[in-house]
Design a protein around this motif. Structure first.
Motif, PDB file in Angstrom:
ATOM      1  N   PHE A 246       0.827  -1.211   0.000  1.00  0.00           N
ATOM      2  CA  PHE A 246       0.000   0.000   0.000  1.00  0.00           C
ATOM      3  C   PHE A 246       0.862   1.263   0.000  1.00  0.00           C
ATOM      4  N   VAL A 247       0.381   2.298  -0.689  1.00  0.00           N
ATOM      5  CA  VAL A 247       1.148   3.552  -0.737  1.00  0.00           C
ATOM      6  C   VAL A 247       0.349   4.792  -0.325  1.00  0.00           C
ATOM      7  N   ASP A 248      -0.925   4.630   0.040  1.00  0.00           N
ATOM      8  CA  ASP A 248      -1.732   5.808   0.396  1.00  0.00           C
ATOM      9  C   ASP A 248      -1.157   6.579   1.571  1.00  0.00           C
ATOM     10  N   SER A 249      -0.464   5.902   2.470  1.00  0.00           N
ATOM     11  CA  SER A 249       0.016   6.577   3.686  1.00  0.00           C
ATOM     12  C   SER A 249       0.928   7.768   3.357  1.00  0.00           C
ATOM     13  N   PHE A 250       1.597   7.732   2.191  1.00  0.00           N
ATOM     14  CA  PHE A 250       2.461   8.866   1.810  1.00  0.00           C
ATOM     15  C   PHE A 250       1.648  10.140   1.564  1.00  0.00           C
ATOM     16  N   LEU A 251       0.321   9.986   1.429  1.00  0.00           N
ATOM     17  CA  LEU A 251      -0.532  11.157   1.183  1.00  0.00           C
ATOM     18  C   LEU A 251      -0.916  11.855   2.487  1.00  0.00           C
ATOM     19  N   PHE A 252      -0.464  11.323   3.643  1.00  0.00           N
ATOM     20  CA  PHE A 252      -0.940  11.851   4.936  1.00  0.00           C
ATOM     21  C   PHE A 252       0.184  12.239   5.902  1.00  0.00           C
ATOM     22  N   PRO A 253       1.151  13.068   5.473  1.00  0.00           N
ATOM     23  CA  PRO A 253       2.264  13.347   6.386  1.00  0.00           C
ATOM     24  C   PRO A 253       1.987  14.461   7.408  1.00  0.00           C
ATOM     25  N   PHE A 254       0.874  15.204   7.245  1.00  0.00           N
ATOM     26  CA  PHE A 254       0.658  16.382   8.105  1.00  0.00           C
ATOM     27  C   PHE A 254      -0.323  16.066   9.236  1.00  0.00           C
ATOM     28  N   ASP A 255      -0.699  17.108   9.967  1.00  0.00           N
ATOM     29  CA  ASP A 255      -1.710  16.981  11.020  1.00  0.00           C
ATOM     30  C   ASP A 255      -3.047  16.598  10.366  1.00  0.00           C
ATOM     31  N   ASN A 256      -3.598  15.453  10.758  1.00  0.00           N
ATOM     32  CA  ASN A 256      -4.782  14.928  10.062  1.00  0.00           C
ATOM     33  C   ASN A 256      -6.091  15.095  10.836  1.00  0.00           C
ATOM     34  N   HIS A 257      -6.072  15.903  11.910  1.00  0.00           N
ATOM     35  CA  HIS A 257      -7.280  15.991  12.752  1.00  0.00           C
ATOM     36  C   HIS A 257      -8.527  16.367  11.954  1.00  0.00           C
ATOM     37  N   GLN A 258      -8.346  17.367  11.072  1.00  0.00           N
ATOM     38  CA  GLN A 258      -9.497  17.857  10.313  1.00  0.00           C
ATOM     39  C   GLN A 258     -10.062  16.755   9.395  1.00  0.00           C
TER      40      GLN A 258
ATOM     41  N   ASN B 239     -15.977  12.145   9.287  1.00  0.00           N
ATOM     42  CA  ASN B 239     -17.064  11.178   9.528  1.00  0.00           C
ATOM     43  C   ASN B 239     -16.490   9.963  10.267  1.00  0.00           C
ATOM     44  N   PRO B 240     -17.368   9.104  10.795  1.00  0.00           N
ATOM     45  CA  PRO B 240     -16.896   7.965  11.599  1.00  0.00           C
ATOM     46  C   PRO B 240     -15.969   7.018  10.824  1.00  0.00           C
ATOM     47  N   ASP B 241     -16.179   6.888   9.511  1.00  0.00           N
ATOM     48  CA  ASP B 241     -15.294   5.999   8.731  1.00  0.00           C
ATOM     49  C   ASP B 241     -13.855   6.528   8.739  1.00  0.00           C
ATOM     50  N   GLN B 242     -13.718   7.857   8.548  1.00  0.00           N
ATOM     51  CA  GLN B 242     -12.365   8.428   8.514  1.00  0.00           C
ATOM     52  C   GLN B 242     -11.665   8.253   9.858  1.00  0.00           C
ATOM     53  N   ARG B 243     -12.461   8.234  10.933  1.00  0.00           N
ATOM     54  CA  ARG B 243     -11.867   8.024  12.268  1.00  0.00           C
ATOM     55  C   ARG B 243     -11.264   6.623  12.366  1.00  0.00           C
ATOM     56  N   VAL B 244     -11.771   5.689  11.545  1.00  0.00           N
ATOM     57  CA  VAL B 244     -11.181   4.350  11.503  1.00  0.00           C
ATOM     58  C   VAL B 244      -9.973   4.332  10.555  1.00  0.00           C
ATOM     59  N   TYR B 245     -10.134   4.992   9.394  1.00  0.00           N
ATOM     60  CA  TYR B 245      -9.117   4.865   8.324  1.00  0.00           C
ATOM     61  C   TYR B 245      -7.827   5.660   8.582  1.00  0.00           C
ATOM     62  N   ILE B 246      -7.994   6.945   8.899  1.00  0.00           N
ATOM     63  CA  ILE B 246      -6.813   7.832   8.875  1.00  0.00           C
ATOM     64  C   ILE B 246      -5.737   7.421   9.905  1.00  0.00           C
ATOM     65  N   PRO B 247      -6.123   7.046  11.151  1.00  0.00           N
ATOM     66  CA  PRO B 247      -5.068   6.618  12.079  1.00  0.00           C
ATOM     67  C   PRO B 247      -4.274   5.421  11.544  1.00  0.00           C
ATOM     68  N   LEU B 248      -4.930   4.548  10.764  1.00  0.00           N
ATOM     69  CA  LEU B 248      -4.209   3.404  10.201  1.00  0.00           C
ATOM     70  C   LEU B 248      -3.218   3.853   9.130  1.00  0.00           C
ATOM     71  N   GLN B 249      -3.587   4.900   8.375  1.00  0.00           N
ATOM     72  CA  GLN B 249      -2.642   5.451   7.383  1.00  0.00           C
ATOM     73  C   GLN B 249      -1.434   6.062   8.094  1.00  0.00           C
ATOM     74  N   GLU B 250      -1.711   6.751   9.196  1.00  0.00           N
ATOM     75  CA  GLU B 250      -0.602   7.354   9.967  1.00  0.00           C
ATOM     76  C   GLU B 250       0.332   6.261  10.488  1.00  0.00           C
TER      77      GLU B 250
END
Ligand SMILES: [Zn+2]
Length: 442
Positions: A159-171, A176-187
């Motif tokens: 997987f390579v999506d994690s390279f798209l998330f190097p900054f503060d991702n709080h926003q 939505n609830p799905d992003q609360r599951v997904y984004i921490p895993l990308q980090e």
């Protein structure tokens, strides 16, 4: 060279023969009475074709490295539900399951049976499973490869999506609830890649960040990775802009050490990084796999994730050396998607379609693909360990059984309707189930 028709038919006998040939080859809109027999004949041949599974997530149910994201709660289509009677058929075929339902007592038999086989250790469990299903090689689309998968049978797509998330991702996470599951895993995956590169903070400038990305790609390739995979449609629209490097540089400089970019700035930065990854895929001969279909969860945006949003990138001559694999064939837009496969470097994978759709309907999608670009379509199962009862073993089985029968049905219609000969149909079957995908990873 163009042969003039009058020259070709100068001899009257040849002319008559040619006319007869034309009459025989004229396609008909309905199949003939030979359809069931043709289907049976084709199916018995198709059942013997060793498969190259172009998209799967083989794993034991307790293995968290199976995906870079997790399934949020959401509605499940009919065929994926636990009361699907086909799952009993799968358990019988794979493990000689002695019951006709999955009551808790009965399904514990299955859990125990799998645990016993797993105890033998090594790579035998999953290699034997492939043997049972007639799969020669399966892609293992995973965060990392475990030692229980034989790398000769299971080829790694990372997987390579994690390279798209190097900054503060709080926003982004709060959307939505799905992003609360997904984004921490990308980090988490990004931190893992940083550990791999032995760095504990982001490089000082964009140039350094791009070098870090390229280094991980090359290392993963050296460690057996044969392609990179994006599941970007779960996080953002699949339309990628084309920002100048200076803009991405300024955003990186400003936000690398912690502050939060606006949603637009973040997206602009991701557009640039996506293009860097894709261009590196061309340079390193790493095909680019992209999730292009419906997605799980209640907040997956179907219109933003529409495969047609990728058209500007797929038809960009700067990426003519990139091999693209459209995972899940753009479903439910698979009928538009096949026209993207007209590009010589774009391929479709049918995984998920043959699990969500029953063979009678999947046959129709597959038939149109076969009638347009039969040399650009590939089989994938999207096998995944949903839970202890519906494991990736059963989803492999369902994908393989459905695809073989739907393929035989689509080709039988094409033969019966006078579109192709039976020999040509079998050639197409080999291409779809094995040859076309295998050729991409020589
Ligand atoms: Zn998948």
């Amino acid at each position: 060279m163009i042969t003039h028709p009058r020259r070709l038919f100068a001899c009257p006998v040849l002319f008559v023969l040619a006319l007869t040939g034309v009459a025989v080859a004229q396609a008909r809109p309905f199949p003939g009475p030979d359809l069931p027999a043709t289907y049976q004949r084709l199916l018995s041949q198709i059942d013997k074709i060793p498969i190259f599974d172009h998209h799967a997530h083989p794993a034991f149910p307790d293995d968290t490295d199976v995906d870079a994201m997790a399934a949020p709660p959401g509605s499940v289509p009919l065929r994926e539900r636990l009361d699907n009677p086909e799952l009993v058929a799968a358990a019988k075929a794979l493990w000689s399951y002695p019951y006709d339902d999955f009551t808790p007592q009965h399904s514990s038999w299955l859990v125990q049976k799998k645990a016993e086989l797993k105890k033998a250790g090594g790579t035998a469990y999953f290699s034997n499973l492939l043997d049972k299903l007639g799969i020669e090689t399966s892609i293992a689309n995973r965060v990392a490869m475990p030692d229980y998968l034989d790398p000769k049978r299971f080829r790694w797509v990372f997987f390579v999506d994690s390279f798209l998330f190097p900054f503060d991702n709080h926003q982004l996470t709060a959307r939505n609830p799905d992003q609360r599951v997904y984004i921490p895993l990308q980090e988490k995956v990004l931190r893992r890649y940083m550990k791999q590169a032995q760095v504990n903070q982001l490089p000082a400038d964009l140039d350094g960040y791009l070098r870090f990305i390229s280094r991980i790609l090359a290392e993963n390739q050296k460690n057996g990775g044969i392609a990179m995979k994006f599941e970007a449609a779960y996080f953002r629209p699949l339309h990628f802009g084309d920002p100048p490097r200076s803009q991405a540089e300024a955003i990186y400089r400003r936000y690398r050490s912690g502050s939060q970019p606006s949603v637009d700035e973040y997206r602009t930065f991701q557009d640039f990084i996506f293009r860097h990854l894709v261009a590196e895929g061309g340079r390193l001969h790493l095909p680019v796999h992209i999730h292009t279909a419906v997605g799980i969860g209640d907040y997956f945006n179907l219109s933003e994730g529409n495969i047609m949003n990728l058209e500007n990138v797929l038809r960009d001559p700067r990426y003519a050396n990139v091999t693209w694999v459209m995972i899940h064939g753009g479903y439910p837009y698979e009928r538009q998607a096949i026209w993207l496969a007209a590009m010589k470097n774009v391929y479709l994978d049918s995984s998920l379609m043959e699990i969500d759709l029953y063979p009678a309907e999947f046959k129709n999608s597959l038939k149109q693909w076969l009638e347009l670009f039969p040399d650009k379509i590939t089989f994938g199962s999207d096998s995944f360990p949903y839970n202890e009862v519906l494991g990736c073993e059963e989803s492999y089985w369902m994908g393989v059984r459905s695809a073989r029968s739907a393929l035989a049905a689509a080709l039988a219609e094409m033969v019966s309707e006078g579109e192709v000969s039976e020999a040509k149909a079998l050639e197409m079957a080999h291409a779809y189930l094995h040859d076309t995908a295998a050729r991409l990873y020589k």
